[in-house]
Motif scaffolding. Structure first.
Motif, PDB file in Angstrom:
ATOM      1  N   LEU A 177       0.815  -1.225  -0.096  1.00 26.85           N
ATOM      2  CA  LEU A 177       0.043  -0.051   0.010  1.00 26.85           C
ATOM      3  C   LEU A 177       0.888   1.111   0.077  1.00 26.85           C
ATOM      4  O   LEU A 177       1.795   1.345   0.898  1.00 26.85           O
ATOM      5  CB  LEU A 177      -0.837   0.006   1.168  1.00 26.85           C
ATOM      6  N   PHE A 178       0.514   2.197  -0.764  1.00 25.41           N
ATOM      7  CA  PHE A 178       1.563   3.476  -0.909  1.00 25.41           C
ATOM      8  C   PHE A 178       0.528   4.653  -1.290  1.00 25.41           C
ATOM      9  O   PHE A 178      -0.460   4.420  -1.717  1.00 25.41           O
ATOM     10  CB  PHE A 178       2.615   3.118  -1.983  1.00 25.41           C
ATOM     11  N   HIS A 179       1.183   5.830  -0.986  1.00 27.50           N
ATOM     12  CA  HIS A 179       0.643   7.040  -1.227  1.00 27.50           C
ATOM     13  C   HIS A 179       0.387   7.278  -2.597  1.00 27.50           C
ATOM     14  O   HIS A 179       1.678   7.121  -3.391  1.00 27.50           O
ATOM     15  CB  HIS A 179       1.236   8.008  -0.542  1.00 27.50           C
ATOM     16  N   ALA A 180      -0.641   7.792  -3.102  1.00 31.59           N
ATOM     17  CA  ALA A 180      -0.695   7.648  -4.775  1.00 31.59           C
ATOM     18  C   ALA A 180      -0.277   8.871  -5.149  1.00 31.59           C
ATOM     19  O   ALA A 180      -0.179   9.025  -6.262  1.00 31.59           O
ATOM     20  CB  ALA A 180      -2.382   7.873  -4.588  1.00 31.59           C
ATOM     21  N   GLU A 181       0.373   9.782  -4.232  1.00 32.69           N
ATOM     22  CA  GLU A 181       1.003  11.003  -4.671  1.00 32.69           C
ATOM     23  C   GLU A 181       2.392  11.053  -4.600  1.00 32.69           C
ATOM     24  O   GLU A 181       3.179  11.583  -5.520  1.00 32.69           O
ATOM     25  CB  GLU A 181       0.231  12.443  -4.142  1.00 32.69           C
ATOM     26  N   THR A 182       2.896  10.870  -3.418  1.00 32.74           N
ATOM     27  CA  THR A 182       4.070  10.889  -3.068  1.00 32.74           C
ATOM     28  C   THR A 182       4.912   9.349  -3.149  1.00 32.74           C
ATOM     29  O   THR A 182       6.146   9.333  -3.232  1.00 32.74           O
ATOM     30  CB  THR A 182       4.282  11.176  -1.735  1.00 32.74           C
ATOM     31  N   LEU A 183       4.142   8.337  -3.117  1.00 33.53           N
ATOM     32  CA  LEU A 183       4.625   6.890  -3.404  1.00 33.53           C
ATOM     33  C   LEU A 183       5.443   6.337  -2.166  1.00 33.53           C
ATOM     34  O   LEU A 183       5.974   5.722  -2.023  1.00 33.53           O
ATOM     35  CB  LEU A 183       5.574   6.746  -4.779  1.00 33.53           C
ATOM     36  N   GLU A 184       5.207   7.269  -1.202  1.00 33.33           N
ATOM     37  CA  GLU A 184       5.556   6.780   0.165  1.00 33.33           C
ATOM     38  C   GLU A 184       4.888   5.069   0.524  1.00 33.33           C
ATOM     39  O   GLU A 184       3.778   5.100   0.262  1.00 33.33           O
ATOM     40  CB  GLU A 184       5.313   7.810   1.362  1.00 33.33           C
ATOM     41  N   ILE A 185       5.686   4.468   1.150  1.00 33.39           N
ATOM     42  CA  ILE A 185       5.132   3.062   1.512  1.00 33.39           C
ATOM     43  C   ILE A 185       4.387   3.232   2.645  1.00 33.39           C
ATOM     44  O   ILE A 185       5.089   3.687   3.599  1.00 33.39           O
ATOM     45  CB  ILE A 185       6.353   1.820   1.559  1.00 33.39           C
ATOM     46  N   LEU A 186       2.886   2.783   2.728  1.00 30.81           N
ATOM     47  CA  LEU A 186       2.094   2.941   3.772  1.00 30.81           C
ATOM     48  C   LEU A 186       1.906   1.694   4.723  1.00 30.81           C
ATOM     49  O   LEU A 186       1.727   1.779   5.729  1.00 30.81           O
ATOM     50  CB  LEU A 186       0.873   3.606   3.437  1.00 30.81           C
ATOM     51  N   GLY A 187       2.019   0.498   3.818  1.00 22.44           N
ATOM     52  CA  GLY A 187       1.801  -0.829   4.577  1.00 22.44           C
ATOM     53  C   GLY A 187       2.168  -1.769   3.744  1.00 22.44           C
ATOM     54  O   GLY A 187       2.324  -1.934   2.387  1.00 22.44           O
ATOM     55  N   VAL A 188       2.781  -2.846   4.286  1.00 17.48           N
ATOM     56  CA  VAL A 188       3.244  -4.118   3.417  1.00 17.48           C
ATOM     57  C   VAL A 188       2.413  -5.382   4.164  1.00 17.48           C
ATOM     58  O   VAL A 188       2.528  -5.505   5.275  1.00 17.48           O
ATOM     59  CB  VAL A 188       4.801  -4.480   3.447  1.00 17.48           C
ATOM     60  N   HIS A 189       1.505  -6.179   3.450  1.00 12.98           N
ATOM     61  CA  HIS A 189       1.187  -7.428   3.718  1.00 12.98           C
ATOM     62  C   HIS A 189       1.332  -8.433   2.951  1.00 12.98           C
ATOM     63  O   HIS A 189       1.423  -8.415   1.786  1.00 12.98           O
ATOM     64  CB  HIS A 189      -0.480  -7.059   4.042  1.00 12.98           C
ATOM     65  N   CYS A 190       1.506  -9.726   3.650  1.00 10.15           N
ATOM     66  CA  CYS A 190       2.117 -10.759   2.831  1.00 10.15           C
ATOM     67  C   CYS A 190       1.324 -12.023   3.519  1.00 10.15           C
ATOM     68  O   CYS A 190       1.118 -12.198   4.700  1.00 10.15           O
ATOM     69  CB  CYS A 190       3.599 -10.996   3.056  1.00 10.15           C
ATOM     70  N   PHE A 191       0.992 -12.861   2.637  1.00 12.17           N
ATOM     71  CA  PHE A 191       0.255 -13.977   2.789  1.00 12.17           C
ATOM     72  C   PHE A 191       1.160 -15.215   1.945  1.00 12.17           C
ATOM     73  O   PHE A 191       1.069 -15.244   0.843  1.00 12.17           O
ATOM     74  CB  PHE A 191      -1.159 -14.059   2.796  1.00 12.17           C
ATOM     75  N   GLY A 192       1.942 -16.047   2.748  1.00 14.37           N
ATOM     76  CA  GLY A 192       2.487 -17.186   2.049  1.00 14.37           C
ATOM     77  C   GLY A 192       3.863 -17.691   2.624  1.00 14.37           C
ATOM     78  O   GLY A 192       3.915 -17.212   3.692  1.00 14.37           O
ATOM     79  N   ASP A 193       4.162 -18.593   2.084  1.00 12.35           N
ATOM     80  CA  ASP A 193       5.460 -19.174   2.630  1.00 12.35           C
ATOM     81  C   ASP A 193       6.230 -18.221   2.909  1.00 12.35           C
ATOM     82  O   ASP A 193       6.682 -17.436   2.180  1.00 12.35           O
ATOM     83  CB  ASP A 193       6.153 -20.452   1.702  1.00 12.35           C
ATOM     84  N   ARG A 194       7.182 -18.231   4.147  1.00 14.87           N
ATOM     85  CA  ARG A 194       8.095 -17.290   4.509  1.00 14.87           C
ATOM     86  C   ARG A 194       7.707 -15.751   4.563  1.00 14.87           C
ATOM     87  O   ARG A 194       8.530 -14.842   4.519  1.00 14.87           O
ATOM     88  CB  ARG A 194       9.389 -17.464   3.196  1.00 14.87           C
ATOM     89  N   ALA A 195       6.241 -15.528   4.634  1.00 14.73           N
ATOM     90  CA  ALA A 195       5.803 -14.221   5.046  1.00 14.73           C
ATOM     91  C   ALA A 195       6.392 -13.516   6.220  1.00 14.73           C
ATOM     92  O   ALA A 195       7.059 -12.340   5.776  1.00 14.73           O
ATOM     93  CB  ALA A 195       4.411 -14.269   4.984  1.00 14.73           C
ATOM     94  N   SER A 196       6.845 -14.159   7.153  1.00 13.24           N
ATOM     95  CA  SER A 196       7.181 -13.465   8.168  1.00 13.24           C
ATOM     96  C   SER A 196       8.906 -12.991   8.060  1.00 13.24           C
ATOM     97  O   SER A 196       9.328 -12.141   8.742  1.00 13.24           O
ATOM     98  CB  SER A 196       7.320 -14.287   9.322  1.00 13.24           C
ATOM     99  N   GLU A 197       9.576 -13.761   7.086  1.00 13.22           N
ATOM    100  CA  GLU A 197      10.739 -13.232   6.750  1.00 13.22           C
ATOM    101  C   GLU A 197      10.702 -11.958   5.696  1.00 13.22           C
ATOM    102  O   GLU A 197      11.278 -11.119   5.630  1.00 13.22           O
ATOM    103  CB  GLU A 197      11.541 -14.244   6.227  1.00 13.22           C
ATOM    104  N   ILE A 198       9.964 -12.238   4.545  1.00 11.55           N
ATOM    105  CA  ILE A 198       9.705 -11.494   3.288  1.00 11.55           C
ATOM    106  C   ILE A 198       9.207 -10.214   3.943  1.00 11.55           C
ATOM    107  O   ILE A 198       9.937  -9.093   3.316  1.00 11.55           O
ATOM    108  CB  ILE A 198       8.744 -11.989   2.499  1.00 11.55           C
TER     109      ILE A 198
END
Length: 464
Positions: free
Chosen positions: A398-419
């Motif tokens: 998830l990122f800001h549509a104007e500044t492109l700042e990263i606002l959130g990262v969400h992962c589902f799958g193998d090794r998600a807690s590392e990724i």
């Protein structure tokens, strides 16, 4: 015997207590740790995080072996009991305990075996299991006594067919069918473990959706995946009573439903281990969940007494508890410390597959009126996932549509807690926190990490 005096006394040797004790020792404070269990490590090491995640790994390894076409001729000969799967957990616990014991020895922090109780605001009495008792005084205290599974008084946990997240690890064999009451993190993790063992699993959720604190899309993916594997998820249900019988156990729900299974796992809530510490006499009254109120520096209303970890309430994560212990001692040393330390605290949920997140969810951004966009990378399109067969899951940025700042990262799958830590690192940096960082960075190929590049391109393509 003369009463010993310390700069800091720590109650509990789990992650929070260890973090506090090590921070104190490395900064010249005379510290002591009191642990009522027979060895160090706390519930995290002996009953919670370590054994359950080691069990998860063993179950996943067995499942992967059974589903690997190249090994099909060996499948019929492989049968492992629940205790056999737990043997790996036992080995890991032994290694962790030995490692943590050395930490205390090398830093010259004595560990007293026994139960601690406040006599007054500066004095503890420690009662050992052998019947002896001693008192000690300290300038400051860190209460890191942890938590235990909540046990309603009307549920018979002495019955062999009724378990909680501690006693489930003492099973003699896998049940044919299990009902899990409570679909929080622990309930979902054990649901994915037991369904992989071939058990019939009923997951009873008291809420209207699984893990509502997660990003909606990730929570829906987990719900779909559990159902696809065979878990029966029953939302918006409350228990009326539990009928434990000789050959089975019946969960009676307020809706009128009755669920019969071989075993019931109660996974609905935890209680802080605040009872018996003598806190009430000091004016420290725990809430209904046994937790102590603390300020941003983890101080209770008694300024010399700090509380960290599960006993201080959310987030109740081992990773956070260790840092809370350090932060509390930093405040003792300097009188300062930032209250913004956990702005980018990652969550790790060890279902099969894993879930991990950091930052804001879509719902939070929508409610705050933030103009955002998202980028996806489906694992099934990654070469590394195709090679390993771990194609279930996705990475979502998830990122800001104007500044492109990263606002959130969400992962589902193998090794998600590392990724997820790649995104966490970028978000923490004022110079790297931009979606283009993932486009302009060269990732090893083939890796799961290149999901960030794929998701970043996908996100940029969505912008008008």
């Amino acid at each position: 015997m003369d009463m010993k005096h310390y700069d800091l006394a720590v109650i509990g040797s789990g992650p929070g207590g260890e973090g506090a004790a090590m921070m104190a020792a490395k900064n010249g404070l005379k510290a002591v740790v009191i642990e009522r269990h027979f060895d160090v490590g706390g519930g995290c090491t002996h009953w919670g995080t370590i054994p359950s995640k080691a069990l998860r790994h063993a179950v996943k390894t067995l499942s992967d072996f059974q589903n690997e076409p190249l090994l099909s001729e060996f499948r019929s000969s492989l049968r492992l009991s629940f205790p056999q799967l737990l043997t790996r957990a036992g080995r890991v616990i032994e290694q962790q305990v030995a490692l943590r014991r050395r930490f205390y020895e090398r830093n010259r922090v004595p560990v007293l075996a026994g139960s601690a109780r406040f006599v007054d605001a500066q004095t503890l009495e420690v009662d050992s299991s052998l019947g002896s008792s001693q008192k000690l005084r300290a300038k400051h205290f860190v209460v890191a006594a942890g938590s235990r599974p909540y046990r309603p008084p009307d549920v018979d946990f002495n019955h062999p067919r009724v378990r909680d997240s501690d006693t489930i690890l003492q099973l003699a064999d896998s049940p044919h069918a299990i009902t899990i009451y409570g679909a929080g993190v622990i309930g979902c993790e054990y649901a994915s473990i037991f369904v992989k063992l071939g058990c019939k699993v009923n997951l009873v959720n008291t809420q209207d959706r699984l893990l509502s604190f997660l990003d909606d899309e990730i929570a829906e993916a987990l719900s779909y995946h559990l159902r696809e594997q065979g878990v029966i998820v029953r939302n918006n249900e409350q228990y009326a009573r539990i009928e434990a019988r000789a050959d089975d156990v019946v969960l009676h729900l307020k809706s009128g439903r009755r669920i019969k299974s071989d075993l019931l796992l109660w996974a609905n809530g935890r209680t802080g281990n605040s009872d018996g510490l003598g806190l009430e006499a000091l004016g420290l009254k725990p809430n209904s969940r046994g937790q102590l109120a603390v300020n941003e520096h983890y101080q209770t209303s008694q300024p010399q007494i700090y509380a960290v970890g599960d006993i201080a309430g959310p987030p109740a994560l081992a990773s956070a508890a260790y840092d809370q212990g350090r932060f509390a001692v930093e405040h003792i040393l300097t009188g300062g410390g930032s209250s913004e330390r956990f702005r980018l605290l990652p969550s790790g949920i060890y279902t099969i597959p894993e879930i991990s997140s950091v930052g804001k969810t879509e719902r939070e951004l929508q409610e705050a009126g933030v103009p955002y966009e998202m980028g996806h990378a489906q694992f099934k399109s990654l070469a590394r996932a195709q090679m390993t067969g771990e194609t279930v899951g996705m990475l979502k940025i998830l990122f800001h549509a104007e500044t492109l700042e990263i606002l959130g990262v969400h992962c589902f799958g193998d090794r998600a807690s590392e990724i997820v830590h790649i995104g966490q690192t970028a978000m923490a940096s004022p110079t790297l926190n931009n979606l283009r960082y993932f486009i302009n960075t060269t990732f090893n190929y083939p890796t799961m990490a290149e999901a960030y590049r794929v998701a970043a391109h996908n996100g940029l393509n969505r912008l008008a």
